[in-house]
Design a protein around this motif. Structure first.
Motif, PDB file in Angstrom:
ATOM      1  N   ASN A 124       0.639  -1.358  -0.095  1.00  0.00           N
ATOM      2  CA  ASN A 124       0.147  -0.014  -0.068  1.00  0.00           C
ATOM      3  C   ASN A 124       0.933   1.233   0.120  1.00  0.00           C
ATOM      4  O   ASN A 124       2.044   1.317   0.392  1.00  0.00           O
ATOM      5  CB  ASN A 124      -1.015   0.031   1.186  1.00  0.00           C
ATOM      6  CG  ASN A 124      -1.990  -1.082   1.269  1.00  0.00           C
ATOM      7  OD1 ASN A 124      -2.729  -1.282   0.268  1.00  0.00           O
ATOM      8  ND2 ASN A 124      -2.012  -2.057   2.189  1.00  0.00           N
ATOM      9  N   PHE A 145       4.148   1.459  -3.966  1.00  0.00           N
ATOM     10  CA  PHE A 145       3.796   3.121  -4.217  1.00  0.00           C
ATOM     11  C   PHE A 145       4.962   4.154  -3.929  1.00  0.00           C
ATOM     12  O   PHE A 145       5.623   3.786  -2.730  1.00  0.00           O
ATOM     13  CB  PHE A 145       2.630   3.509  -3.469  1.00  0.00           C
ATOM     14  CG  PHE A 145       1.473   2.950  -4.165  1.00  0.00           C
ATOM     15  CD1 PHE A 145       0.496   3.654  -5.058  1.00  0.00           C
ATOM     16  CD2 PHE A 145       1.070   1.611  -3.520  1.00  0.00           C
ATOM     17  CE1 PHE A 145      -0.525   2.740  -5.531  1.00  0.00           C
ATOM     18  CE2 PHE A 145      -0.019   1.153  -3.846  1.00  0.00           C
ATOM     19  CZ  PHE A 145      -0.954   1.669  -5.016  1.00  0.00           C
ATOM     20  N   ALA A 264      -4.460  -2.599  -2.589  1.00  0.00           N
ATOM     21  CA  ALA A 264      -3.357  -2.484  -3.462  1.00  0.00           C
ATOM     22  C   ALA A 264      -3.173  -3.617  -4.690  1.00  0.00           C
ATOM     23  O   ALA A 264      -2.514  -3.392  -5.594  1.00  0.00           O
ATOM     24  CB  ALA A 264      -2.042  -2.200  -2.622  1.00  0.00           C
ATOM     25  N   HIS A 289      -6.255   3.875   3.554  1.00  0.00           N
ATOM     26  CA  HIS A 289      -5.025   3.905   2.664  1.00  0.00           C
ATOM     27  C   HIS A 289      -5.706   3.361   1.224  1.00  0.00           C
ATOM     28  O   HIS A 289      -5.200   3.627   0.277  1.00  0.00           O
ATOM     29  CB  HIS A 289      -4.061   2.672   3.081  1.00  0.00           C
ATOM     30  CG  HIS A 289      -4.638   1.530   3.249  1.00  0.00           C
ATOM     31  ND1 HIS A 289      -5.258   0.794   4.512  1.00  0.00           N
ATOM     32  CD2 HIS A 289      -4.902   0.351   2.173  1.00  0.00           C
ATOM     33  CE1 HIS A 289      -5.738  -0.399   4.253  1.00  0.00           C
ATOM     34  NE2 HIS A 289      -5.368  -0.588   2.999  1.00  0.00           N
ATOM     35  N   GLN A 290      -6.863   2.978   1.141  1.00  0.00           N
ATOM     36  CA  GLN A 290      -7.278   2.361  -0.190  1.00  0.00           C
ATOM     37  C   GLN A 290      -7.620   3.586  -0.894  1.00  0.00           C
ATOM     38  O   GLN A 290      -7.495   3.504  -2.263  1.00  0.00           O
ATOM     39  CB  GLN A 290      -8.460   1.271  -0.023  1.00  0.00           C
ATOM     40  CG  GLN A 290      -8.322   0.143   0.487  1.00  0.00           C
ATOM     41  CD  GLN A 290      -9.387  -0.798   0.214  1.00  0.00           C
ATOM     42  OE1 GLN A 290     -10.487  -0.446  -0.650  1.00  0.00           O
ATOM     43  NE2 GLN A 290      -9.240  -2.019   0.412  1.00  0.00           N
ATOM     44  N   ASN A 293      -4.500   4.723  -2.206  1.00  0.00           N
ATOM     45  CA  ASN A 293      -3.896   3.792  -3.267  1.00  0.00           C
ATOM     46  C   ASN A 293      -4.599   4.266  -4.560  1.00  0.00           C
ATOM     47  O   ASN A 293      -4.118   4.016  -5.497  1.00  0.00           O
ATOM     48  CB  ASN A 293      -4.350   2.255  -2.826  1.00  0.00           C
ATOM     49  CG  ASN A 293      -3.541   1.609  -1.767  1.00  0.00           C
ATOM     50  OD1 ASN A 293      -2.590   2.448  -1.280  1.00  0.00           O
ATOM     51  ND2 ASN A 293      -4.169   0.634  -1.170  1.00  0.00           N
TER      52      ASN A 293
END
Length: 381
Positions: A124, A145, A264, A289-290, A293
């Motif tokens: 992620n 990332f 991710a 975090h999604q 992402n």
């Protein structure tokens, strides 16, 4: 080379590990991979199916738990470390890789204590707490990332992307599967997604005029299977509704559009398989975090993103209808998704592991005979 891969729990952590394992064992017939996870995680089912040995440790999650569960998790840690050390001593891996999830913590730390070379793979843009801690100790941190780099010590990070399973790579190499109806693939991760499932069912009522032109493949997870099946049947849509999709390569190959979460690993699969998507990030993901992402996908024009709280069945139906009726835009999204793909991630990650082993053990490997010492001159010389 013998690699031990620790972690899992969900597909987002586990599937990159499976992809790495496939790359390692296909490089040389003597290479071996063993996994370590928990009996409660997805790995208990998926790893044996993939043909790899699996060991279990008694570890529990700590973050986001109630006090009792947190206490039980703390009490389980000493046993988890003892089990991890025994597994490492039994299998004697050349390198240990943590792929995230709470099972990776005790194993990677135990390997570090035993002097075994270690690495972690962070899927992620915003790392989880386990990998943030482990990043201080391991020799290499693999990221997907650029945003994740700032969370780890300078000089350790290797930006390689998320490894993709070999079956999905086959999808990348083969031509698109022809079909008559516009095909929508829906899934919310390995455990399903109630909010996403409900919005897709709600959207069907606004797409009834297109039901003879569309087909759905929908992974629901265990809890919503019957509800979603009934939703499609009541509206008369052609749909394949299953608890879990075993062959994601085939599912991607048949899809014109994907409606899914923004984990991710999912995003990596979308880019390698060149699939346009409507992303609905999991609203309770740690540090959101999604959504982070998904930002790169949206900014590149490869996907649309909607917050679950703001997304209604009607709005989702409007977006599906729009993309169905604009094939040129859909094709552009496919192309832009493909430009973000990192199909060589597994190979690059495995290359770094080989370099790490050579750096630690030398070119002949861990079990090479010691180099003879030069003869010491005698006193008389």
């Amino acid at each position: 080379m013998k690699v031990l891969i620790a972690g899992g729990g969900t597909g987002g952590h586990l599937f990159p590990g499976i992809a790495l394992a496939e790359e390692v064992v296909t490089r040389h017939h003597k290479n071996e991979v063993v996994f370590v996870g928990t009996e409660r995680g997805l790995e208990a089912k998926v790893v044996p199916q993939a043909g790899f040995p699996l060991e279990f440790i008694s570890v529990r999650g700590l973050k986001g738990k109630g006090f009792l569960q947190f206490l039980l998790g703390l009490l389980a840690l000493p046993l988890a470390f003892i089990e991890s050390i025994r597994i490492l001593q039994r299998h004697k891996p050349d390198v240990v890789v943590g792929v995230g999830g709470y099972a990776s913590g005790p194993v990677v730390m135990s390997a570090w204590l035993l002097g075994i070379p270690t690495a972690i793979q962070e899927q992620n843009a915003l790392p989880g707490i386990t990998n943030k801690i482990l990043g201080r100790f391991v020799r290499v941190v693999f990221t997907a990332f650029e945003d994740a780099r700032r969370f780890f010590p300078e000089g350790k990070v290797q930006l390689v992307g998320n490894p993709i399973r070999r079956k999905l790579m086959d999808n990348y190499l083969r031509s698109h599967v022809a079909h008559e109806r516009f095909s929508v693939l829906v899934f919310g991760g390995s455990l399903g997604a109630k909010g996403l499932n409900q919005r897709v069912v709600d959207a069907l009522g606004f797409l009834e005029d297109l039901k003879d032109q569309m087909t759905f493949v929908h992974q629901t997870g265990k809890n919503d299977l019957e509800m979603v099946r009934k939703g499609y049947a009541d509206k008369g849509f052609q749909a394949e509704v299953v608890e879990f999709i075993n062959d994601m390569s085939d599912a991607y190959a048949r899809a014109d559009l994907v409606v899914c979460r923004a984990g991710a690993t999912t995003l990596a699969e979308l880019t390698v398989c060149k699939k346009p998507s409507i992303l609905v990030p999991f609203p309770y993901a740690t540090d959101d975090h999604q959504a982070v992402n998904a930002r790169a996908m949206v900014e590149a024009g490869a996907a649309l993103m909607f917050r679950e709280a703001e997304l209604t069945g009607q709005k989702l139906a409007e977006q599906i209808r729009l993309l169905k009726t604009e094939p040129v835009r859909l094709k552009q999204m496919e192309k832009k998704a493909g430009l973000l793909g990192r199909p060589e991630a597994s190979k690059e990650l495995a290359d770094v592991l080989v370099d790490l082993m050579v750096k630690v053990y030398g070119p002949n490997g861990r079990d090479r005979p010691p180099k003879p010492e030069a003869a010491k001159p005698s006193r008389s010389e």
